[in-house]
Design an enzyme around this catalytic site. Structure first.
Site, short mmCIF file in Angstrom:
data_model
loop_
_atom_site.label_atom_id
_atom_site.label_comp_id
_atom_site.label_asym_id
_atom_site.label_seq_id
_atom_site.Cartn_x
_atom_site.Cartn_y
_atom_site.Cartn_z
N HIS A 1 17.71 86.14 48.18
CA HIS A 1 16.76 85.11 48.63
C HIS A 1 17.42 83.73 48.63
CE1 HIS A 1 13.43 87.78 49.03
NE2 HIS A 1 13.39 88.10 47.75
N ASP B 1 14.14 88.84 57.40
CA ASP B 1 14.09 90.08 56.65
C ASP B 1 15.49 90.55 56.24
OD1 ASP B 1 12.88 92.22 55.45
OD2 ASP B 1 12.61 93.37 57.29
N LEU C 1 14.42 69.15 66.22
CA LEU C 1 13.78 70.45 66.05
C LEU C 1 12.55 70.36 65.16
CD1 LEU C 1 14.08 73.69 66.24
CD2 LEU C 1 15.11 73.47 63.97
#
Length: 248
Positions: free
Chosen positions: A40, A23, A134
């Site tokens: 973004h 966010d 990961l």
């Protein structure tokens, strides 16, 4: 000027599964008098850096909230950017992604996203399917209420067909039908930008997760901030509904 040391996160167990609500991209851009799309783009690059960092320090799973089922209500220009820009940018790095150790998966609704983006989603999952580092799960057009509804429909159909009885519906059965069924239990949720809400993200999975909120905007969330979040997690006593064991 006092220099603060980076928290020592390696003397205690690390969280195995971290989730992040990404966010603050728009506010980060606004502070610089730039369009939200600029934020973004910066946020996407930061996700790459944080995923690589998590892989390097030994985090097993990272799940991030990239685009929610409610984000379609944002301005058309912003939505179009989020649906098209990743395709352009990620394709530049496909070879590096293929050579990396990170496994990439996507969860969420796949019927509304554009064809080119869906094709990229499937391609990324395919070329990283054997990676052992990961596990990065990107929640795209995802909403937790939608996820739980879809799991309920699957289970209801099983009941209708007579494969299971109503009495056989358990929390474990519901979990097996969620989008996250192949992921480890969630240990730590991080939300950036100072907002103190969950925003329809992993509602079921958050049952016993630790929550960490920071005012840092996502594009500024760096190694130091990640270490602070992990250090906070390590200082908490996780009882999962039980009581603290008293020393004799």
């Amino acid at each position: 000027m006092m220099i603060r040391k980076m928290p020592d996160i390696f003397s205690k167990p690390l969280p195995e599964h971290i989730a992040i609500i990404l966010d603050g991209n728009g506010r980060w851009a606004k502070k610089r008098m730039m369009p939200r799309t600029f934020g973004h783009r910066k946020g996407a690059y930061n996700l790459k850096d944080i995923a690589i960092l998590c892989d390097e320090i030994g985090i097993k799973e990272l799940t991030v909230f990239a685009f929610s089922t409610e984000n379609w209500n944002r301005p058309d220009e912003e939505v179009n950017f989020l649906m098209t820009e990743p395709v352009k940018e990620i394709r530049k790095y496909l070879d590096k992604i293929k050579e990396s150790n990170i496994k990439i998966s996507f969860i969420g609704r796949r019927t509304k996203i554009p064809k080119e983006l869906l094709q990229l989603v499937l391609e990324l999952e395919e070329i990283t399917s054997d990676h052992k580092g990961l596990h990065l799960t990107i929640c795209l057009d995802y909403g937790s209420r939608y996820e739980i509804c879809e799991a309920t429909k699957i289970i209801a159909e099983e009941v209708n067909r007579g494969k299971i009885s109503v009495e056989e519906i358990t929390p474990e059965l519901i979990e097996k039908n969620l989008f996250t069924k192949d992921l480890k239990p969630l240990d730590l949720l991080i939300r950036t930008s100072g907002e103190l809400r969950i925003s329809n993200f992993l509602l079921w999975q958050l049952g016993y997760a630790e929550l960490y909120f920071t005012k840092t905007l996502w594009p500024d969330f760096n190694k130091k901030e990640l270490y602070k979040a992990i250090s906070s997690f390590q200082q908490r006593e996780r009882r999962h509904g039980g009581l603290k064991e008293e020393k004799k």
